[in-house]
Scaffold this active site. Structure first.
Site, short mmCIF file in Angstrom:
data_model
loop_
_atom_site.label_atom_id
_atom_site.label_comp_id
_atom_site.label_asym_id
_atom_site.label_seq_id
_atom_site.Cartn_x
_atom_site.Cartn_y
_atom_site.Cartn_z
N MET A 239 -41.95 3.41 -58.77
CA MET A 239 -40.96 4.26 -57.80
C MET A 239 -40.78 3.67 -56.57
O MET A 239 -39.68 3.68 -55.88
CB MET A 239 -41.23 5.56 -58.10
CG MET A 239 -40.49 6.10 -59.17
SD MET A 239 -38.81 5.49 -59.72
CE MET A 239 -37.81 6.29 -58.33
N CYS A 240 -41.96 3.68 -55.90
CA CYS A 240 -41.81 3.53 -54.33
C CYS A 240 -41.15 1.99 -54.14
O CYS A 240 -40.41 1.74 -53.09
CB CYS A 240 -43.08 3.25 -53.68
SG CYS A 240 -44.34 2.24 -54.34
N THR A 241 -41.25 1.24 -54.86
CA THR A 241 -40.65 -0.16 -54.81
C THR A 241 -39.29 -0.13 -55.15
O THR A 241 -38.28 -0.76 -54.36
CB THR A 241 -41.31 -1.38 -55.93
OG1 THR A 241 -42.65 -1.50 -55.71
CG2 THR A 241 -40.55 -2.50 -55.81
N SER A 244 -37.52 2.01 -51.95
CA SER A 244 -37.64 1.79 -50.60
C SER A 244 -38.00 0.41 -50.62
O SER A 244 -37.74 -0.26 -49.30
CB SER A 244 -38.54 2.88 -49.67
OG SER A 244 -39.81 2.71 -50.28
#
Lengths: 466, 534
Positions: A239-241, A244
């Protein structure tokens, strides 16, 4: 041993036909002609050096195929169409086919029983119609989308007594469910498996230029779950990829699908992203281009967008033809004992030349599906229920989707956690952060787990570690 | 409308376009396939070519449909019994896909070879099914001389057989399954060195430090290692482990000395082994560089050889011993900007190298009197990107396979060390062909023939082995089994071959993915297969 599975069923000749069957109406047109089965007869009426030990040459074999043997084909798509043709031209006449899908334009490059005019119609029906009209005397009975759900499928099994099941599915979950279904039909007397209750399962799968075919004798040979590690879980991007730090065009598309769509609801409240709606895909495509431009990422195309959103697996006619053919050959061997069946797994790949590899997959000692013994779960008393849940979903041998856990606590049946019913989910959510000790669970106690990957509850035994 | 047709084709062919692209599809749509004999095997092969949209097919078949034919063939109905088989099959195959143009010739291939052998020159590929040996050899010779690829297929009982006959087949896009990355960490190019110099790991804040691409990390630590080890790369396990340790020590620690969670550093450590692979020109490519076609470029040379020669010249010049940089990097933990910047360094270098190769291409084309634009920039870029994966398949001719002087005895004998190897089926098929030549029929077709034909077939087996001086042993069981088959063509075996052969034909037509070389045997009894080069 295999042939004896059918001896009982062979003696009962199926005379009555089920209600939906296409009857070659009393016009008196015969659907036999000279030489029709001559290619098959050579394998059924002649003795040979490589036949199965149980094989008895004669006219009974062909009669059994034509009149008695009942096959269930699961899936009327890429593999299903091929299977129906292969079985029909090998002499099988009593075929039932299940598929809940309708026909899409993108099916037409390989699902050859369908034409542009059939788009939108149920696959099972169109496939059955085509085979029945092309192969005189063949009786394919369809079970299309409005008939199929777990309960009806179970009833189908109990009512119709299939000799062999052939799967041409496109989902691992569905395969595992089918696997579990056949395991649940096994009869054990004093701990000994009654071979008459075994229904062989032939399973085929394809992806691009790769495929595999396997023969499963539930309760006797490796089942789908025994070799679950052969299907590594699908990896989703972190999810962080996505949120953001996108780097690939795929990250941009996932951002729009997962984050932007639910936020903007571009086609109205409650309107879920439909991968089959070109307008939806177009919207995602445009937003993905914008997202990509922000980060100077190139490569977002309409085709890629659709592929990511729908998780499209590339497919061609040739691979499906090969794998279905191998499966159908195995159905023939099992039904007639003409030869020793594949034991038990074949993989195929024609990217570079043609490559096949055949091996015997082994039963897993502690398979959660086909072993009668509850599997041990090792946790500390202080472990939280969430950890157990994570294990059930992440472990490569289990790969459950959304397990519901119940246990007998202080004499009463207690639902520890259940995700699929919102009211129960809310009520039991707090249990996830409680420790196993706090939940009143004891060492050696059994947990019953239900999940979409299996029709039967899976029993586990809790073993506390220090 | 043209646009509407194109759009609907995009939808219909979507699942296969993802495998061979629009340019691959175009080669299919421009192809004209010839099928000889619309038996079950033949129609199954053609089905898998019509569905994906080949431009046209022509079935050549002089037979009339029999009851047996209608029994195992999905594209021959019992209503067509007595009609010409080519015509009957064309109807039902044509019906599969309106984009395809179906034709038929009611004639035997032998007649065509007698009267009009050049008939076959128009085809992109000729697929011959259930052909007797004599026809195969005649046709093989015509097609070889005309450089038309020839694919021979046969279903015999539970055995499937394919033979590819093509003089030279070049493949730029082989789509290898597990390709190694082309990162050049052992010999970093100028622009890459400048880029890594722009990083100072020690002075970065934690966020940047944790989101630096692993390629940069390995490059930085490698630089340090080289300066401390006399410019020698880590060679053995011990040294690589020590190198990994230097990277491990670079992970930021808390005040207490506990290493933080830096996934990018973990990635670097994990990738050390492959990252340290020496940049090398694969031996297969070196072999291509040394071939006749590469060294004598003429106006007849295909773009493949011109581009290959250009790459060879590049290697000796601007490339300084290496192929053009591929220009792709794998995904890795990094913030967007750092990743994109690094990716661009590789992409720009690849473009530079491709431009240099282009100059060589232009020179070569001019030197043989061809316009420099006859090979496009796009094609050159594609070639450079695939420079490590180029493949050339050359099959021996049938004449070479069958001649006593050039038969591949070693291959046959070594496989037959295992008397149950698939090679035994190849020999049995040859023996059965011999039987047909002698008796004008195949063994065991009728029940009463099975027993008596066993000895007759054994005579054929022995004469075959004798003629080729093959001292191998063929078990009696296989001779019995082949009599038992009675030249049956069961549908499921035909269908397996149908899928296999069609995909090989698609490889030949599209020049993507790699065809087999040159004999394939499928055994449906054991669900095993083998490929031999005969």
């Amino acid at each position: 041993l295999l042939f004896s599975l059918f001896r009982e069923k062979k003696r009962t000749k199926v005379v009555e036909l089920t209600e939906n069957m296409v009857v070659d109406g009393g016009s008196g047109v015969s659907f036999e002609w000279g030489g029709r089965w001559s290619h098959i007869k050579k394998f059924l009426e002649r003795p040979g050096p490589f036949t199965h030990p149980d094989f008895e040459p004669g006219t009974e074999g062909l009669q059994f195929l034509l009149e008695t043997c009942k096959i269930l084909v699961i899936g009327a798509g890429g593999l299903g169409c091929e299977l129906l043709k292969d079985l029909a031209l090998t002499g099988f006449r009593n075929i039932n086919v299940v598929d809940m899908d309708t026909i899409d334009v993108s099916n037409l490059n390989r699902q050859f029983l369908f034409r542009p005019k059939d788009v939108g119609r149920p696959k099972a029906e169109v496939a059955a119609d085509f085979i029945n009209s092309r192969v005189p005397g063949c009786c394919v009975v369809p079970y299309p989308f409005y008939c199929v759900d777990c309960i009806n499928l179970s009833r189908l099994f109990l009512r119709l007594e299939f000799h062999i099941i052939v799967c041409g599915l496109d989902s691992i979950v569905a395969r595992r469910w089918m696997n579990g279904m056949l395991l649940s039909l096994l009869v054990y007397e004093d701990g000994v498996l009654d071979p008459g209750s075994i229904i062989p399962l032939i399973d085929g799968g394809t992806e691009g230029f790769k495929g595999n075919a396997r023969v499963i004798l539930p309760g006797m040979t490796a089942c789908i779950d025994c070799t679950l590690e052969l299907y590594p879980p699908q990896i989703n991007f972190p999810m962080c990829t996505i949120a953001s730090m996108p780097r690939l065009p795929e990250h941009c598309i996932e951002y729009v699908r997962i984050l932007q769509w639910p936020k903007e609801l571009p086609f109205g409240d409650g309107v879920v992203l439909d991968g089959d709606d070109p307008e939806h895909i177009q919207w995602v495509f445009q937003r993905s281009l914008e997202r990509a431009a922000e980060f100077s990422i190139t490569g977002v195309t309409y085709r890629l967008t659709q592929g990511v959103v729908k998780r499209i697996i590339p497919a061609v006619a040739s691979t499906n033809a090969v794998i279905a053919a191998a499966c159908a050959t195995e159905v023939f061997k099992l039904a007639t004992s003409a030869y020793i069946p594949l034991s038990n797994y074949m993989v195929f790949n024609d990217v570079d030349g043609l490559y096949t590899y055949t091996f015997e997959a082994e039963r897993k000692e502690n398979c959660s599906a086909c072993r009668q013994v509850p599997q041990d779960l090792h946790f500390q008393q202080s472990s939280k229920l969430q950890e157990v849940l994570d294990f059930l979903t992440e472990n490569a041998s289990l790969q459950m989707k959304s397990p519901a856990i119940t246990a007998t606590v202080e004499g009463k049946n207690k639902t520890l956690y259940l995700q699929s019913v919102p009211s129960i989910e809310q009520r039991t959510r707090a249990n996830l952060s409680k420790t196993l000790k706090e939940l009143g669970l004891t060492d050696g106690q059994e947990l019953a787990v239900a999940d979409s990957t299996t029709p039967q509850t899976v029993m586990f035994r809790l073993c506390f570690t220090s | 409308t043209m646009a509407a047709t194109k759009a609907s084709k995009e939808q219909k062919y979507d699942r296969q376009l993802r495998l061979w692209g629009d340019h691959g599809q175009e080669t299919l749509e421009n192809a004209h396939v010839c099928l000889i004999n619309a038996t079950a095997t033949g129609t199954e092969i053609l089905k898998n070519l019509v569905l994906p949209g080949i431009g046209a097919f022509t079935i050549v078949d002089g037979h009339t449909v029999s009851g047996e034919d209608a029994g195992n063939n999905f594209f021959l109905s019992n209503n067509s019994i007595g009609r010409n088989r080519a015509q009957a099959a064309t109807e039902l195959l044509q019906e599969l896909n309106g984009d395809v143009s179906g034709n038929f010739v009611e004639e035997s291939p032998d007649k065509l070879l007698d009267n009009d052998p050049e008939f076959f020159h128009r085809f992109t590929i000729v697929i011959g099914v259930q052909l007797p040996e004599s026809t195969c050899l005649r046709l093989g010779s015509v097609l070889w001389n005309a450089s038309v690829p020839f694919l021979i297929c046969k279903t015999y009982g539970l055995i499937g057989y394919m033979r590819l006959v093509v003089q030279e087949h070049t493949v730029i896009e082989s789509h290898p399954d597990n390709a190694l990355e082309d990162l050049r960490l052992d010999q970093p190019f100028e622009e890459f060195k400048n880029h890594t110099n722009s990083y100072d790991l020690d002075s970065m804040d934690k966020k940047d430090h944790s989101h630096t691409p692993w390629i940069i990390i390995v490059a930085k630590y490698l630089e340090k290692w080289l300066s401390e080890h006399n410019d020698q790369l880590p060679k053995n396990y011990k040294e690589k482990e020590a190198f990994r340790q230097t990277i491990r020590e670079g992970i930021i620690k808390t005040d207490g000395g506990v290493p933080e969670d830096e996934e990018n550093f973990e990635e670097a450590i994990k990738n050390v082994n492959t990252a340290l692979n020496l940049t090398k020109i694969p031996s297969s490519i070196e072999n291509l560089f040394n071939s006749e076609q590469c060294n004598s470029i003429t106006s007849q040379s295909s773009p493949f050889w011109v581009m290959l020669r250009a790459v060879k010249e590049f290697v000796h010049d601007e490339g300084k011993g290496s192929l053009p940089v591929r220009g792709t990097i794998p995904d890795m933990i990094a913030d967007s900007q750092k990743f994109i910047n690094l990716q661009n360094v590789y992409r720009e270098k690849a473009m530079q190298d491709a431009a240099a190769v282009s100059k060589h291409v232009e020179c070569l084309l001019r030197s043989v009197g061809k316009p420099p634009e006859s090979i496009s920039e796009k094609d050159i870029k594609l070639f450079c990107k695939n420079a490590s994966f180029l493949r050339v398949v050359r099959c021996r001719s049938l004449a070479e396979e069958y001649s006593v002087d050039s038969v591949n005895k070693d291959e046959i004998a070594s496989y037959m060390d295992n008397p149950d190897s698939e090679m035994v089926f190849y020999l049995m098929l040859r023996a059965v062909d011999r039987f047909y030549q002698q008796h004008s029929r195949y063994p065991g077709v009728y029940n009463y023939q099975v027993e008596e034909d066993i000895n007759k077939l054994k005579v054929c087996v022995n004469s075959l082995l004798q003629e080729y001086s093959l001292s191998v042993n063929i078990k009696d069981d296989y001779i019995h089994e082949f009599c038992r088959y009675g030249a049956a063509e069961p549908h499921t075996v035909s269908a397996f071959l149908g899928g296999s052969a069609a995909q090989e034909a698609i490889k030949i037509i599209s020049h993507q993915f790699v065809p087999f070389n040159n004999t394939f045997i499928y055994n449906a009894m054991s669900q095993t297969s083998a490929t031999f080069q005969l």
